[in-house]
Design a protein around this motif. Sequence first.
Motif: not given
Length: 78
Positions: A62-67, A70
Amino acid sequence: MSELPQFTVQQLALRNGQDRDEVWVAYKSLIYDVSKSRLWRDGKHYEHWAGQDLTDELAEAPHNENVFDKFEAIGRLI
């Protein structure tokens, strides 16, 4: 990033949060240490397991590679 240490798929698999304390995942040939994330407790994050290359699985997340921004890239998957 070329100065990052290199790890094999077998070495990555040992960092699954169960065999050792380290919890690592790979994405697009980079290995990230997710040990400090409460979302990766015991090496599991929803239906995903640590110690694996998650590149192909991200499309279902439910998220993109920007996760991965972090987390610190600690190595390269060879």
